[in-house]
Motif scaffolding. Structure first.
Motif, PDB file in Angstrom:
ATOM      1  N   GLN A   1      20.996 -43.568  40.112  1.00 19.37           N
ATOM      2  CA  GLN A   1      20.336 -42.971  38.963  1.00 19.37           C
ATOM      3  C   GLN A   1      19.524 -44.077  38.273  1.00 19.37           C
ATOM      4  O   GLN A   1      18.894 -44.894  38.937  1.00 19.37           O
ATOM      5  CB  GLN A   1      21.368 -42.329  38.026  1.00 19.37           C
ATOM      6  CG  GLN A   1      20.846 -41.105  37.272  1.00 19.37           C
ATOM      7  CD  GLN A   1      21.981 -40.254  36.737  1.00 19.37           C
ATOM      8  OE1 GLN A   1      22.496 -39.379  37.437  1.00 19.37           O
ATOM      9  NE2 GLN A   1      22.378 -40.493  35.512  1.00 19.37           N
ATOM     10  N   ASP A   2      19.517 -44.122  36.964  1.00 19.33           N
ATOM     11  CA  ASP A   2      18.665 -45.084  36.264  1.00 19.33           C
ATOM     12  C   ASP A   2      19.226 -46.508  36.279  1.00 19.33           C
ATOM     13  O   ASP A   2      18.463 -47.477  36.242  1.00 19.33           O
ATOM     14  CB  ASP A   2      18.432 -44.631  34.819  1.00 19.33           C
ATOM     15  CG  ASP A   2      19.736 -44.404  34.063  1.00 19.33           C
ATOM     16  OD1 ASP A   2      20.650 -43.781  34.624  1.00 19.33           O
ATOM     17  OD2 ASP A   2      19.838 -44.833  32.890  1.00 19.33           O
ATOM     18  N   VAL A   3      20.536 -46.653  36.306  1.00 13.95           N
ATOM     19  CA  VAL A   3      21.142 -47.988  36.243  1.00 13.95           C
ATOM     20  C   VAL A   3      20.749 -48.806  37.474  1.00 13.95           C
ATOM     21  O   VAL A   3      21.007 -48.407  38.614  1.00 13.95           O
ATOM     22  CB  VAL A   3      22.678 -47.887  36.141  1.00 13.95           C
ATOM     23  CG1 VAL A   3      23.306 -49.280  36.198  1.00 13.95           C
ATOM     24  CG2 VAL A   3      23.078 -47.172  34.865  1.00 13.95           C
ATOM     25  N   GLY A   4      20.091 -49.931  37.242  1.00 14.32           N
ATOM     26  CA  GLY A   4      19.681 -50.797  38.333  1.00 14.32           C
ATOM     27  C   GLY A   4      18.469 -50.317  39.106  1.00 14.32           C
ATOM     28  O   GLY A   4      18.067 -50.956  40.087  1.00 14.32           O
ATOM     29  N   PHE A   5      17.856 -49.203  38.692  1.00 12.21           N
ATOM     30  CA  PHE A   5      16.711 -48.652  39.429  1.00 12.21           C
ATOM     31  C   PHE A   5      15.504 -49.575  39.349  1.00 12.21           C
ATOM     32  O   PHE A   5      14.755 -49.724  40.307  1.00 12.21           O
ATOM     33  CB  PHE A   5      16.367 -47.269  38.874  1.00 12.21           C
ATOM     34  CG  PHE A   5      15.130 -46.655  39.467  1.00 12.21           C
ATOM     35  CD1 PHE A   5      15.157 -46.107  40.741  1.00 12.21           C
ATOM     36  CD2 PHE A   5      13.931 -46.635  38.759  1.00 12.21           C
ATOM     37  CE1 PHE A   5      14.012 -45.547  41.300  1.00 12.21           C
ATOM     38  CE2 PHE A   5      12.785 -46.077  39.305  1.00 12.21           C
ATOM     39  CZ  PHE A   5      12.833 -45.530  40.577  1.00 12.21           C
ATOM     40  N   ASP A   6      15.306 -50.181  38.190  1.00 14.95           N
ATOM     41  CA  ASP A   6      14.122 -51.007  37.943  1.00 14.95           C
ATOM     42  C   ASP A   6      14.582 -52.440  37.678  1.00 14.95           C
ATOM     43  O   ASP A   6      14.824 -52.831  36.536  1.00 14.95           O
ATOM     44  CB  ASP A   6      13.368 -50.450  36.733  1.00 14.95           C
ATOM     45  CG  ASP A   6      12.032 -51.111  36.493  1.00 14.95           C
ATOM     46  OD1 ASP A   6      11.768 -52.142  37.135  1.00 14.95           O
ATOM     47  OD2 ASP A   6      11.258 -50.607  35.660  1.00 14.95           O
ATOM     48  N   PRO A   7      14.722 -53.261  38.721  1.00 18.02           N
ATOM     49  CA  PRO A   7      15.287 -54.603  38.551  1.00 18.02           C
ATOM     50  C   PRO A   7      14.519 -55.479  37.567  1.00 18.02           C
ATOM     51  O   PRO A   7      15.105 -56.348  36.923  1.00 18.02           O
ATOM     52  CB  PRO A   7      15.235 -55.190  39.965  1.00 18.02           C
ATOM     53  CG  PRO A   7      15.188 -53.998  40.878  1.00 18.02           C
ATOM     54  CD  PRO A   7      14.413 -52.957  40.129  1.00 18.02           C
ATOM     55  N   GLU A   8      13.200 -55.259  37.446  1.00 14.01           N
ATOM     56  CA  GLU A   8      12.425 -56.070  36.506  1.00 14.01           C
ATOM     57  C   GLU A   8      12.900 -55.875  35.071  1.00 14.01           C
ATOM     58  O   GLU A   8      12.953 -56.817  34.276  1.00 14.01           O
ATOM     59  CB  GLU A   8      10.944 -55.687  36.579  1.00 14.01           C
ATOM     60  CG  GLU A   8      10.093 -56.400  35.538  1.00 14.01           C
ATOM     61  CD  GLU A   8       8.726 -55.787  35.355  1.00 14.01           C
ATOM     62  OE1 GLU A   8       8.004 -56.207  34.434  1.00 14.01           O
ATOM     63  OE2 GLU A   8       8.368 -54.880  36.139  1.00 14.01           O
ATOM     64  N   ILE A   9      13.257 -54.636  34.731  1.00 15.61           N
ATOM     65  CA  ILE A   9      13.599 -54.299  33.359  1.00 15.61           C
ATOM     66  C   ILE A   9      15.101 -54.379  33.117  1.00 15.61           C
ATOM     67  O   ILE A   9      15.573 -54.888  32.104  1.00 15.61           O
ATOM     68  CB  ILE A   9      13.090 -52.888  33.001  1.00 15.61           C
ATOM     69  CG1 ILE A   9      11.593 -52.764  33.312  1.00 15.61           C
ATOM     70  CG2 ILE A   9      13.385 -52.550  31.550  1.00 15.61           C
ATOM     71  CD1 ILE A   9      10.711 -53.727  32.555  1.00 15.61           C
ATOM     72  N   SER A  10      15.884 -53.858  34.066  1.00 14.02           N
ATOM     73  CA  SER A  10      17.327 -53.800  33.872  1.00 14.02           C
ATOM     74  C   SER A  10      18.030 -53.962  35.216  1.00 14.02           C
ATOM     75  O   SER A  10      18.358 -52.964  35.869  1.00 14.02           O
ATOM     76  CB  SER A  10      17.718 -52.461  33.220  1.00 14.02           C
ATOM     77  OG  SER A  10      19.115 -52.375  33.053  1.00 14.02           O
TER      78      SER A  10
END
Length: 408
Positions: A124-133
């Protein structure tokens, strides 16, 4: 029946459902926070707002939601003891903790919850976008802790409601069985193509349907809705289309993620990053706007860009589809529930900036398939998500059956 809606920001997801049930003769009441000043379509009572959360660490979210739930329960107790009010059905949003203790006040009421999304540590959203989170053990543990009140609310409920299959499927199988999927509904009589639409910009310029206009809408301009991805594609898009204008609607705070550490907002950070590569005379930030302005933008736009993490689906996508727009969207799971690439829109990888820029350029230049794709997008909404002909009757039936899907 006596039907009680519970939502700290009522009407929230229920602006059509609550008055529709009242119009059918039910006694409809809403319980909301005392700070909520939104106009309500039915009678409301208010509970005292909880104090600033005192807990820290992993227990902070549950502490905050439980305190809100207790405030709602105390108001419910006043309704019961002083006014003899006992509802047959309660429908509340599970995300704010307000339903957690209502079973103790009215044990015989049928308790229904609006189950918008279950937080998950993977996929899901957790860890999806490594640059941001970037995904870390600490982040995943925090996500599990923040889910406690959502689990408790659905365990206690007799039944739940989710607007999309993706959102329902975010819940574990043992809880998913309680959920019925019915979308909130789109008013396709109001949200429709308008070849005469115009949009006046703050600088006095007037955009008209047919102009090279790229629209983007998000409650807040933030990475969860791909704001950073679009902004980094805009210099290439605007260079290729010298008469195009990009119009963005959204606040400068955050609705879902965190603020950037090195700037006051994501807008400020991206503007600083892009510098003079971005022609700001053709990029228009409108902030948050009244609904008619938002609708005019959708009707004027030649291309609508919608990007999202694997997360709650935005109304703006379904309404842009209802407006018959050529949609360029992220190839993420919640979007794929509505859009098939080449059938009713264009899908690109969320992180594939060159593909996004290319699709937006082709759309602004006059994609030869734009009319067909836009018509198919509107048909998808009219035939599956129309408010008055499909979704509202289903929602009314679901509530009147007290959450029994077979009767909805």
């Amino acid at each position: 029946m006596r039907i009680l809606f519970v939502h700290q920001n009522f009407p929230g997801q229920f602006p059509h459902l609550a008055p529709a049930l009242a119009a059918r003769g039910h006694d409809v009441l809403a319980l909301t926070a005392e700070t909520n000043q939104r106009p309500a379509p039915v009678r409301v009572v208010r509970y005292a707002s909880p104090p600033q959360a005192q807990a820290t660490g992993l227990g902070r979210t549950y502490s905050e939601m439980a305190e809100r739930g207790w405030r709602a329960a105390r108001a419910a107790r006043v309704l019961r003891d002083r006014h003899g009010y006992v509802p047959d059905v309660i429908l509340g949003h599970s995300g704010w903790g307000e339903t957690l203790f209502l079973r103790e006040i009215w044990p015989d009421a049928r308790l229904l919850v609006y189950a918008e999304l279950m937080y998950r540590t993977r996929g899901q959203d957790v860890g999806f976008d490594p640059e941001i989170s970037p995904g870390t053990d600490e982040g995943r543990v925090s996500t599990v802790a923040r889910s406690a009140h959502l689990v408790q609310a659905l365990v206690q409920a007799d039944a739940g409601l989710s607007p999309t299959r993706y959102q329902a499927d975010s819940f574990p199988p043992e809880l998913r069985a309680k959920l019925t999927v019915i979308h909130d509904g789109i008013d396709t009589d109001t949200v429709r193509p308008d070849p005469a639409a115009t949009l006046a910009l703050p600088d006095g310029r007037v955009l008209r349907a047919g102009d090279e206009v790229l629209s983007y809408v998000s409650r807040s301009l933030e990475p969860y809705r791909g704001f950073h991805v679009l902004m980094r594609a805009l210099p290439e898009v605007l260079a290729a289309r010298p008469h195009a204008h990009a119009v963005l609607i959204g606040g400068e705070g955050v609705s879902y993620g965190a603020r950037p550490r090195d700037a006051e907002s994501w807008k400020a950070r991206l503007l600083a990053e892009l510098g003079d590569r971005l022609d700001l005379s053709r990029v228009h930030f409108l902030g948050r706007v009244p609904y008619p302005t938002y609708l005019s933008l959708l009707q004027v736009a030649r291309v609508h860009c919608y990007l999202t993490y694997p997360f709650v689906l935005s109304w703006s996508l379904t309404e842009a589809m209802a407006a018959g727009k050529l949609i360029v969207a992220s190839d993420t799971e919640p979007v794929r529930e509505l859009i098939r690439d080449g059938h009713n829109g264009r899908l690109v990888g969320f992180f594939d900036r060159p593909a996004l820029a290319d699709a937006l350029i082709r759309g602004l230049a006059g994609d030869p398939y734009a009319a067909r794709l836009g018509a198919a997008a509107r048909k998808t909404i009219v035939e599956g998500y129309d408010l008055r002909r499909i979704c509202l009757p289903q929602l009314v039936g679901w509530v009147e059956s007290a959450g029994h899907p077979a009767a909805a």
